[in-house]
Enzyme design. Structure first.
Site, short mmCIF file in Angstrom:
data_model
loop_
_atom_site.label_atom_id
_atom_site.label_comp_id
_atom_site.label_asym_id
_atom_site.label_seq_id
_atom_site.Cartn_x
_atom_site.Cartn_y
_atom_site.Cartn_z
N ASP A 1 0.89 -1.14 -0.08
CA ASP A 1 0.01 0.03 -0.09
C ASP A 1 0.83 1.47 -0.09
OD1 ASP A 1 -2.09 -1.58 0.18
OD2 ASP A 1 -1.88 -1.95 2.36
N HIS B 1 -5.54 -3.40 5.74
CA HIS B 1 -5.01 -3.59 4.46
C HIS B 1 -6.30 -4.40 3.62
CE1 HIS B 1 -2.68 -4.97 0.84
NE2 HIS B 1 -3.33 -6.32 0.96
N1 LIG Z 1 -0.27 -8.42 1.79
C1 LIG Z 1 -0.47 -7.93 0.63
O1 LIG Z 1 -0.47 -6.77 0.25
C2 LIG Z 1 -0.79 -9.04 -0.47
C3 LIG Z 1 -0.78 -8.56 -1.75
C4 LIG Z 1 -0.91 -9.47 -2.86
C5 LIG Z 1 -1.41 -10.86 -2.39
N2 LIG Z 1 -1.43 -11.09 -1.12
C6 LIG Z 1 -1.88 -12.45 -0.65
O2 LIG Z 1 -0.97 -13.25 -0.83
C7 LIG Z 1 -1.29 -14.62 -0.92
C8 LIG Z 1 -0.63 -15.43 -2.06
O3 LIG Z 1 -0.92 -15.05 -3.15
P1 LIG Z 1 -0.26 -15.78 -4.60
O4 LIG Z 1 -0.62 -14.81 -5.52
O5 LIG Z 1 1.23 -16.13 -4.21
O6 LIG Z 1 -0.91 -17.14 -4.62
P2 LIG Z 1 -0.72 -18.35 -5.41
O7 LIG Z 1 -1.83 -19.14 -5.57
O8 LIG Z 1 0.20 -18.15 -6.67
O9 LIG Z 1 0.72 -18.92 -4.46
C9 LIG Z 1 0.24 -19.37 -2.99
C10 LIG Z 1 0.95 -20.69 -2.86
O10 LIG Z 1 0.63 -21.09 -1.52
C11 LIG Z 1 0.91 -22.44 -1.38
N3 LIG Z 1 -0.01 -23.01 -0.49
C12 LIG Z 1 -1.09 -23.31 -0.42
N4 LIG Z 1 -1.56 -24.02 1.07
C13 LIG Z 1 -0.31 -23.97 1.61
C14 LIG Z 1 -0.08 -24.42 2.73
N5 LIG Z 1 -0.88 -25.09 3.56
N6 LIG Z 1 1.25 -24.40 3.24
C15 LIG Z 1 2.27 -24.09 2.23
N7 LIG Z 1 2.05 -23.71 0.97
C16 LIG Z 1 0.53 -23.55 0.79
C17 LIG Z 1 0.23 -23.15 -2.74
O11 LIG Z 1 0.89 -24.15 -3.21
C18 LIG Z 1 1.07 -21.86 -3.82
O12 LIG Z 1 2.25 -21.99 -4.14
C19 LIG Z 1 -2.89 -14.62 -1.21
O13 LIG Z 1 -3.64 -14.91 0.07
C20 LIG Z 1 -3.01 -13.09 -1.64
O14 LIG Z 1 -4.16 -12.59 -1.31
C21 LIG Z 1 -1.34 -10.19 -0.25
#
Ligand SMILES: NC(=O)c1ccc[n+]([C@@H]2O[C@H](COP(=O)([O-])OP(=O)(O)OC[C@H]3O[C@@H](n4cnc5c(N)ncnc54)[C@H](O)[C@@H]3O)[C@@H](O)[C@H]2O)c1
Length: 337
Positions: free
Chosen positions: A172, A199
């Site tokens: 952000d 957030h």
């Molecule tokens: N804080 C922020 O500003 C922000 C910004 C963007 C995304 N996010 C969040 O980050 C998260 C991940 O996003 P992404 O685009 O990388 O998703 P993605 O689906 O590309 O990757 C997620 C990963 O998590 C793994 N995973 C799922 N369950 C798991 C477990 N129990 N143990 C370990 N690994 C596990 C999956 O295998 C995958 O590799 C989402 O929740 C998204 O909303 C947060």
């Protein structure tokens, strides 16, 4: 060599001392995902990191083998599946958690709660057991609930230290800096907008009145700018059209936060980042404000500072949603066996 130079230059412009050497051991949980992979690359490229532990439920052997060929000293190890989770956390200083599902068009961050709450609870339970002293940086959404979840899990295990648990809201700030710079023709690396609150949507409160350098906007432009910052994640979700949410800019923001934390843990003074943490600054038990970081995590909460009347209204308007998201996270852990 070029890439090393360019990343270091960018980091220095932002005031991040990635040229300093350190021996930090960092674990990324969810390392094979859209955020996890580029974030792991940025961590591998940093002289602050000497050990990188990559955990996921899929694909980590390949990601680790690939990254291990990068010509930097961090030793990379891949861990896959629940049996290997405890090993991935052995002796780590910092854990970053981007594990969990991302949004699709039409979804709010809260729509991710059902899936991500149990992923975060399971992973942080392992942290509470195997690296209770580590700094925990949660990227997984909804951050407004996953930080209360993490805190309750650590409390349950009797190892809670509120100064060690961070909701990563840095994206952000990164977005606010970029958008202000675009509007004013400034170098984004030299702009700093504190972003407070939470957030998600209207809980994201950019303090344009505290921007450095000082900037002014007429009220209609100010409202449009704040609205864009609040909905910037949705802008990316829409543009990706079903293929997920922000990954590259999030990896950058996650790395920026971890480097700041490592610098502070390493004794650098005056390191300040905003983060969603346990807080006594407002009526909400968790709230993001600028924090002075130190060897033991949060050194001092710097609070909201002086708000404009419009920003005060934005804070007041965010409280109910924030409190509800926090309670949802706390209740989830209390009802979990
Ligand atoms: N804080 C922020 O500003 C922000 C910004 C963007 C995304 N996010 C969040 O980050 C998260 C991940 O996003 P992404 O685009 O990388 O998703 P993605 O689906 O590309 O990757 C997620 C990963 O998590 C793994 N995973 C799922 N369950 C798991 C477990 N129990 N143990 C370990 N690994 C596990 C999956 O295998 C995958 O590799 C989402 O929740 C998204 O909303 C947060």
């Amino acid at each position: 060599m070029l890439s090393r130079l360019s990343f270091t230059t960018a980091a220095l412009c932002r005031g991040l001392s990635t040229t300093a050497q350190n021996n930090a051991s960092v674990a990324v949980l969810g390392a094979a995902g859209g955020i996890g992979q580029p974030l792991s690359l940025l961590l591998k490229n940093s002289p602050l990191v000497s050990k990188l532990s990559l955990y996921d439920i899929a694909h980590t052997p390949g990601v680790a083998a690939d990254l291990s060929h990068v010509e930097t000293r961090a030793e990379v190890t891949g861990f896959i599946g629940a049996d290997q989770l405890p090993h991935s956390l052995k002796d780590v200083d910092v854990v970053v958690i981007p594990a969990g599902v991302p949004r699709k068009p039409g979804m709010t961050r809260d729509d991710l709660f059902n899936t991500n709450a149990s992923i975060v609870a399971t992973l942080t339970e392992a942290c509470a057991k195997h690296c209770p002293e580590a700094m925990i940086c949660i990227i997984a959404n909804p951050v407004n609930s996953t930080i209360p979840i993490t805190s309750e899990v650590f409390k349950k295990h009797g190892v809670y230290n509120p100064n060690h648990i961070f909701g990563v809201t840095t994206l952000d700030i990164v977005r606010a800096n970029t958008f202000v710079a675009q509007l004013k023709g400034l170098d984004p690396a030299r702009v700093n907008v504190p972003v407070i609150g939470g957030h998600a949507g209207k809980t994201i409160i950019p303090l344009i009145s505290q921007c450095t350098p000082k900037v002014d906007f007429p009220q209609d432009q100010l409202e449009a700018l704040i609205g864009r910052i609040q909905e910037a994640g949705t802008e990316v979700v829409k543009a990706k059209d079903g293929a997920g949410s922000a990954t590259l800019s999030m990896a950058y923001a996650g790395a920026r936060f971890v480097f700041s934390l490592l610098d502070a843990m390493n004794g650098k003074e005056g390191v300040i980042e905003c983060s969603f943490v346990r807080s006594e600054e407002t009526a909400c038990p968790y709230f993001s404000t600028p924090l002075l970081l130190g060897k033991n995590g949060i050194e001092k909460n710097l609070g909201m500072g002086k708000l404009s009347p419009y920003e005060e209204k934005l804070v007041a308007g965010a409280m109910d949603e924030l409190k509800a998201s926090i309670k949802k996270g706390e209740d989830f852990v209390k009802s979990r066996k």
